[in-house]
Design a protein around this motif. Structure first.
Motif, PDB file in Angstrom:
ATOM      1  N   GLU A 198       0.831  -1.211   0.000  1.00  0.00           N
ATOM      2  CA  GLU A 198       0.000   0.000   0.000  1.00  0.00           C
ATOM      3  C   GLU A 198       0.864   1.259   0.000  1.00  0.00           C
ATOM      4  OE1 GLU A 198      -3.242   0.401  -0.347  1.00  0.00           O
ATOM      5  OE2 GLU A 198      -3.575  -1.766  -0.512  1.00  0.00           O
ATOM      6  N   ALA A 199       1.948   1.252   0.780  1.00  0.00           N
ATOM      7  CA  ALA A 199       2.828   2.422   0.842  1.00  0.00           C
ATOM      8  C   ALA A 199       3.485   2.673  -0.512  1.00  0.00           C
ATOM      9  CB  ALA A 199       3.890   2.222   1.922  1.00  0.00           C
ATOM     10  N   LEU A 200       3.913   1.603  -1.185  1.00  0.00           N
ATOM     11  CA  LEU A 200       4.535   1.758  -2.491  1.00  0.00           C
ATOM     12  C   LEU A 200       3.502   2.176  -3.534  1.00  0.00           C
ATOM     13  CD1 LEU A 200       7.137   1.510  -4.136  1.00  0.00           C
ATOM     14  CD2 LEU A 200       6.621  -0.928  -4.450  1.00  0.00           C
ATOM     15  N   TRP A 201       2.328   1.592  -3.476  1.00  0.00           N
ATOM     16  CA  TRP A 201       1.262   1.915  -4.430  1.00  0.00           C
ATOM     17  C   TRP A 201       0.890   3.398  -4.361  1.00  0.00           C
ATOM     18  CZ3 TRP A 201      -3.858   3.552  -3.943  1.00  0.00           C
ATOM     19  CH2 TRP A 201      -4.637   3.450  -5.101  1.00  0.00           C
ATOM     20  N   ARG A 202       0.915   3.978  -3.149  1.00  0.00           N
ATOM     21  CA  ARG A 202       0.584   5.402  -2.984  1.00  0.00           C
ATOM     22  C   ARG A 202       1.623   6.316  -3.629  1.00  0.00           C
ATOM     23  NH1 ARG A 202      -1.272   3.585   2.123  1.00  0.00           N
ATOM     24  NH2 ARG A 202       0.704   4.107   3.132  1.00  0.00           N
ATOM     25  N   GLN A 203       2.806   5.798  -3.953  1.00  0.00           N
ATOM     26  CA  GLN A 203       3.843   6.597  -4.605  1.00  0.00           C
ATOM     27  C   GLN A 203       3.651   6.660  -6.120  1.00  0.00           C
ATOM     28  OE1 GLN A 203       6.019   8.293  -2.703  1.00  0.00           O
ATOM     29  NE2 GLN A 203       4.964   7.378  -0.952  1.00  0.00           N
ATOM     30  N   ASN A 204       2.579   6.020  -6.622  1.00  0.00           N
ATOM     31  CA  ASN A 204       2.298   5.989  -8.056  1.00  0.00           C
ATOM     32  C   ASN A 204       3.498   5.436  -8.844  1.00  0.00           C
ATOM     33  OD1 ASN A 204       0.757   6.320 -10.350  1.00  0.00           O
ATOM     34  ND2 ASN A 204       1.428   8.421 -10.684  1.00  0.00           N
ATOM     35  N   PRO A 205       3.918   4.205  -8.536  1.00  0.00           N
ATOM     36  CA  PRO A 205       5.126   3.658  -9.172  1.00  0.00           C
ATOM     37  C   PRO A 205       4.910   3.373 -10.652  1.00  0.00           C
ATOM     38  CG  PRO A 205       3.994   1.959  -7.937  1.00  0.00           C
ATOM     39  CD  PRO A 205       3.268   3.246  -7.649  1.00  0.00           C
ATOM     40  N   PRO A 206       5.948   3.515 -11.467  1.00  0.00           N
ATOM     41  CA  PRO A 206       5.823   3.166 -12.882  1.00  0.00           C
ATOM     42  C   PRO A 206       5.693   1.664 -13.063  1.00  0.00           C
ATOM     43  CG  PRO A 206       8.109   3.640 -12.345  1.00  0.00           C
ATOM     44  CD  PRO A 206       7.313   3.961 -11.117  1.00  0.00           C
ATOM     45  N   GLY A 207       5.035   1.245 -14.120  1.00  0.00           N
ATOM     46  CA  GLY A 207       4.906  -0.177 -14.400  1.00  0.00           C
ATOM     47  C   GLY A 207       3.718  -0.808 -13.705  1.00  0.00           C
ATOM     48  N   GLU A 208       3.803  -2.109 -13.488  1.00  0.00           N
ATOM     49  CA  GLU A 208       2.718  -2.893 -12.886  1.00  0.00           C
ATOM     50  C   GLU A 208       3.146  -3.405 -11.521  1.00  0.00           C
ATOM     51  OE1 GLU A 208       1.681  -6.018 -15.553  1.00  0.00           O
ATOM     52  OE2 GLU A 208       1.580  -4.687 -17.290  1.00  0.00           O
ATOM     53  N   LEU A 209       2.301  -3.178 -10.523  1.00  0.00           N
ATOM     54  CA  LEU A 209       2.579  -3.594  -9.152  1.00  0.00           C
ATOM     55  C   LEU A 209       1.492  -4.550  -8.695  1.00  0.00           C
ATOM     56  CD1 LEU A 209       4.614  -2.846  -6.817  1.00  0.00           C
ATOM     57  CD2 LEU A 209       2.858  -1.258  -6.015  1.00  0.00           C
ATOM     58  N   SER A 210       1.894  -5.686  -8.117  1.00  0.00           N
ATOM     59  CA  SER A 210       0.902  -6.640  -7.608  1.00  0.00           C
ATOM     60  C   SER A 210       1.433  -7.308  -6.349  1.00  0.00           C
ATOM     61  CB  SER A 210       0.554  -7.698  -8.669  1.00  0.00           C
ATOM     62  OG  SER A 210       1.686  -8.469  -8.994  1.00  0.00           O
ATOM     63  N   LEU A 211       0.508  -7.751  -5.512  1.00  0.00           N
ATOM     64  CA  LEU A 211       0.842  -8.478  -4.289  1.00  0.00           C
ATOM     65  C   LEU A 211       0.411  -9.916  -4.477  1.00  0.00           C
ATOM     66  CD1 LEU A 211       1.849  -8.406  -1.353  1.00  0.00           C
ATOM     67  CD2 LEU A 211      -0.487  -7.820  -0.664  1.00  0.00           C
ATOM     68  N   GLN A 212       1.370 -10.842  -4.378  1.00  0.00           N
ATOM     69  CA  GLN A 212       1.101 -12.261  -4.560  1.00  0.00           C
ATOM     70  C   GLN A 212       1.485 -12.988  -3.285  1.00  0.00           C
ATOM     71  OE1 GLN A 212       3.104 -13.468  -8.168  1.00  0.00           O
ATOM     72  NE2 GLN A 212       2.046 -11.947  -9.394  1.00  0.00           N
ATOM     73  N   GLY A 213       0.545 -13.104  -2.375  1.00  0.00           N
ATOM     74  CA  GLY A 213       0.831 -13.714  -1.074  1.00  0.00           C
ATOM     75  C   GLY A 213       1.751 -12.822  -0.272  1.00  0.00           C
ATOM     76  N   ASP A 214       2.922 -13.340   0.078  1.00  0.00           N
ATOM     77  CA  ASP A 214       3.902 -12.577   0.845  1.00  0.00           C
ATOM     78  C   ASP A 214       5.006 -11.994  -0.038  1.00  0.00           C
ATOM     79  OD1 ASP A 214       2.733 -12.785   3.301  1.00  0.00           O
ATOM     80  OD2 ASP A 214       3.761 -14.631   3.844  1.00  0.00           O
TER      81      ASP A 214
END
Length: 201
Positions: free
Chosen positions: A93-109
């Protein structure tokens, strides 16, 4: 003894990965998790206490005992971003709020971050691993490092904000793999040295 078919061990194949880089990370954690769970029963039957404190020091693996307390600890002050995340969800969530370039996903841990330049990052609590996709579409491992808890968000923030980036040596005969570069180091290079590289956007 642990019986075949118990819920935690219904799929004994899970720790054995195929050739996919992301699956190797998942399998590594599955294997460590399986060991932690399986070790408790024989230890008790032999009259030994399982060392929960030692197991709990790896919060990405153990989900109970001391490990759960480590994993669910309150946020502490860190050097970058002002905190140390208490879970991968919080880090995501903290990284997502930085509007990172590319694709971000959470896969388990594990956080998977695919950058527009063809570099991918797998992020867990004790390691960041990278790979790149070559011109033939093959994913190849690059490098990894083990940041301290207080540095992990800062390392990701540096990538997000361009303080850490990737370059490639200019080649004519073959496709050179990307190299990770810190902005401070890049700025210390002479113009002649910089001309040997292309920055991967």
């Amino acid at each position: 003894m642990i019986q075949r078919g118990e819920r935690d061990h219904e799929n004994p194949i899970r720790p054995y990965p195929d050739g996919d880089f992301a699956h190797m990370w998942e399998a590594a954690f599955a294997m460590l998790d399986l060991f932690g769970k399986a070790a408790r029963s024989p230890a008790g039957q032999l009259g030994y206490a399982y060392d929960e404190a030692a197991g709990g020091r790896h919060p990405a693996v153990y989900g109970d005992g001391e490990g759960r307390r480590h994993r669910e600890k309150a946020m502490r002050t860190g050097k970058a971003g002002g905190f140390i995340p208490s879970s991968m969800e919080e880090l995501y969530e903290a990284l997502w709020r930085q509007n990172p370039p590319g694709e971000l996903s959470l896969q388990g841990d594990v956080i998977l971050w695919r950058l527009p330049n063809g570099v991918s990052l797998w992020v867990c609590f004790d390691a960041i691993a990278t790979a790149w996709t070559d011109r033939r579409g093959r994913e190849r491992p690059l490098t990894h490092w083990h940041p301290a808890e207080e540095d992990i968000f800062g390392d990701l923030l540096d990538i997000c904000q361009g303080r850490t980036f990737w370059v490639r040596k200019k080649r004519t005969l073959w496709e050179a793999p990307p190299l990770i570069m810190e902005r401070e180091h890049w700025e210390r290079l002479s113009q002649r040295q910089r001309e040997k590289y292309e920055i991967l956007g």
